[in-house]
Design a protein around this motif. Structure first.
Motif, PDB file in Angstrom:
ATOM      1  N   THR A  26      -9.113   3.190 -11.099  1.00 46.49           N
ATOM      2  CA  THR A  26      -8.529   4.512 -11.270  1.00 46.49           C
ATOM      3  C   THR A  26      -7.698   4.900 -10.046  1.00 46.49           C
ATOM      4  O   THR A  26      -8.054   4.541  -8.923  1.00 46.49           O
ATOM      5  CB  THR A  26      -9.652   5.555 -11.466  1.00 46.49           C
ATOM      6  N   CYS A  27      -6.623   5.636 -10.273  1.00 44.47           N
ATOM      7  CA  CYS A  27      -5.778   6.105  -9.166  1.00 44.47           C
ATOM      8  C   CYS A  27      -6.612   6.927  -8.186  1.00 44.47           C
ATOM      9  O   CYS A  27      -7.500   7.675  -8.585  1.00 44.47           O
ATOM     10  CB  CYS A  27      -4.632   6.961  -9.694  1.00 44.47           C
ATOM     11  N   ARG A  35      -5.883  -3.657 -11.007  1.00 43.64           N
ATOM     12  CA  ARG A  35      -5.311  -3.213 -12.284  1.00 43.64           C
ATOM     13  C   ARG A  35      -6.187  -2.188 -13.000  1.00 43.64           C
ATOM     14  O   ARG A  35      -5.692  -1.242 -13.578  1.00 43.64           O
ATOM     15  CB  ARG A  35      -5.097  -4.406 -13.211  1.00 43.64           C
ATOM     16  N   ASN A  36      -7.494  -2.401 -12.982  1.00 47.06           N
ATOM     17  CA  ASN A  36      -8.415  -1.544 -13.734  1.00 47.06           C
ATOM     18  C   ASN A  36      -9.093  -0.479 -12.881  1.00 47.06           C
ATOM     19  O   ASN A  36     -10.084   0.117 -13.307  1.00 47.06           O
ATOM     20  CB  ASN A  36      -9.476  -2.408 -14.429  1.00 47.06           C
ATOM     21  N   ASN A  58       0.872  -1.169   0.000  1.00 39.92           N
ATOM     22  CA  ASN A  58       0.000   0.000   0.000  1.00 39.92           C
ATOM     23  C   ASN A  58       0.913   1.224   0.000  1.00 39.92           C
ATOM     24  O   ASN A  58       1.618   1.428   0.978  1.00 39.92           O
ATOM     25  CB  ASN A  58      -0.894  -0.024   1.236  1.00 39.92           C
ATOM     26  N   PRO A  59       1.022   2.022  -1.041  1.00 41.63           N
ATOM     27  CA  PRO A  59       0.083   2.103  -2.163  1.00 41.63           C
ATOM     28  C   PRO A  59       0.191   0.900  -3.100  1.00 41.63           C
ATOM     29  O   PRO A  59       1.229   0.267  -3.206  1.00 41.63           O
ATOM     30  CB  PRO A  59       0.470   3.374  -2.888  1.00 41.63           C
ATOM     31  N   VAL A  60      -0.921   0.622  -3.754  1.00 43.00           N
ATOM     32  CA  VAL A  60      -1.038  -0.540  -4.628  1.00 43.00           C
ATOM     33  C   VAL A  60      -0.982  -0.085  -6.090  1.00 43.00           C
ATOM     34  O   VAL A  60      -1.401   1.026  -6.410  1.00 43.00           O
ATOM     35  CB  VAL A  60      -2.351  -1.298  -4.321  1.00 43.00           C
ATOM     36  N   THR A  61      -0.429  -0.941  -6.951  1.00 47.54           N
ATOM     37  CA  THR A  61      -0.407  -0.624  -8.375  1.00 47.54           C
ATOM     38  C   THR A  61      -1.218  -1.639  -9.178  1.00 47.54           C
ATOM     39  O   THR A  61      -1.925  -1.257 -10.098  1.00 47.54           O
ATOM     40  CB  THR A  61       1.038  -0.588  -8.922  1.00 47.54           C
ATOM     41  N   GLU A  62      -1.132  -2.927  -8.836  1.00 46.65           N
ATOM     42  CA  GLU A  62      -1.862  -3.944  -9.598  1.00 46.65           C
ATOM     43  C   GLU A  62      -2.813  -4.766  -8.731  1.00 46.65           C
ATOM     44  O   GLU A  62      -3.996  -4.790  -8.981  1.00 46.65           O
ATOM     45  CB  GLU A  62      -0.885  -4.860 -10.323  1.00 46.65           C
ATOM     46  N   ASP A  63      -2.306  -5.488  -7.765  1.00 51.65           N
ATOM     47  CA  ASP A  63      -3.136  -6.312  -6.889  1.00 51.65           C
ATOM     48  C   ASP A  63      -2.914  -5.902  -5.438  1.00 51.65           C
ATOM     49  O   ASP A  63      -1.810  -5.552  -5.056  1.00 51.65           O
ATOM     50  CB  ASP A  63      -2.776  -7.799  -7.033  1.00 51.65           C
ATOM     51  N   LYS A  80      -4.302   3.864  -4.479  1.00 52.03           N
ATOM     52  CA  LYS A  80      -3.977   3.288  -5.781  1.00 52.03           C
ATOM     53  C   LYS A  80      -3.128   4.292  -6.559  1.00 52.03           C
ATOM     54  O   LYS A  80      -3.537   5.410  -6.787  1.00 52.03           O
ATOM     55  CB  LYS A  80      -5.253   2.966  -6.555  1.00 52.03           C
ATOM     56  N   ASN A  81      -1.916   3.883  -6.947  1.00 50.48           N
ATOM     57  CA  ASN A  81      -1.025   4.724  -7.768  1.00 50.48           C
ATOM     58  C   ASN A  81      -1.144   4.340  -9.215  1.00 50.48           C
ATOM     59  O   ASN A  81      -1.369   3.256  -9.567  1.00 50.48           O
ATOM     60  CB  ASN A  81       0.429   4.564  -7.333  1.00 50.48           C
TER      61      ASN A  81
END
Length: 78
Positions: A54-55, A51-52, A2-7, A77-78
């Motif tokens: 929004t930041c 993954r899908n 955390n922050p997360v980019t994909e999962d 989410k980044n």
């Protein structure tokens, strides 16, 4: 992480057999995603797809099958 980019991954632990619901909510409370995890007893790693998404900032709410809130966590989410 955390922050997360994909999962996004988190641990659930329970000494008794319980059903778990994991919800991802927006800051305004809108549900983006819900995953029902079957019966959990002991320790289990849960993975939610980001993954899908929004930041921004979101909340993870983990509940029992009866609706009792076990945990709430902020996710970036980044």
């Amino acid at each position: 992480p955390n922050p997360v980019t994909e999962d996004f991954q988190f641990w659930v632990q329970s000494p008794n057999m319980i059903t778990i619901h994991a919800e991802i909510l927006t800051v305004s409370g809108k549900r983006l995603f819900m995953k029902t995890i079957g019966s959990v007893q002991g320790r289990m790693l849960i993975t939610l797809p980001f993954r899908n998404v929004t930041c921004g900032m979101y909340f993870l709410m983990v509940k029992t099958g009866e609706g009792r809130i076990l945990n709430t966590q902020k996710i970036i989410k980044n």
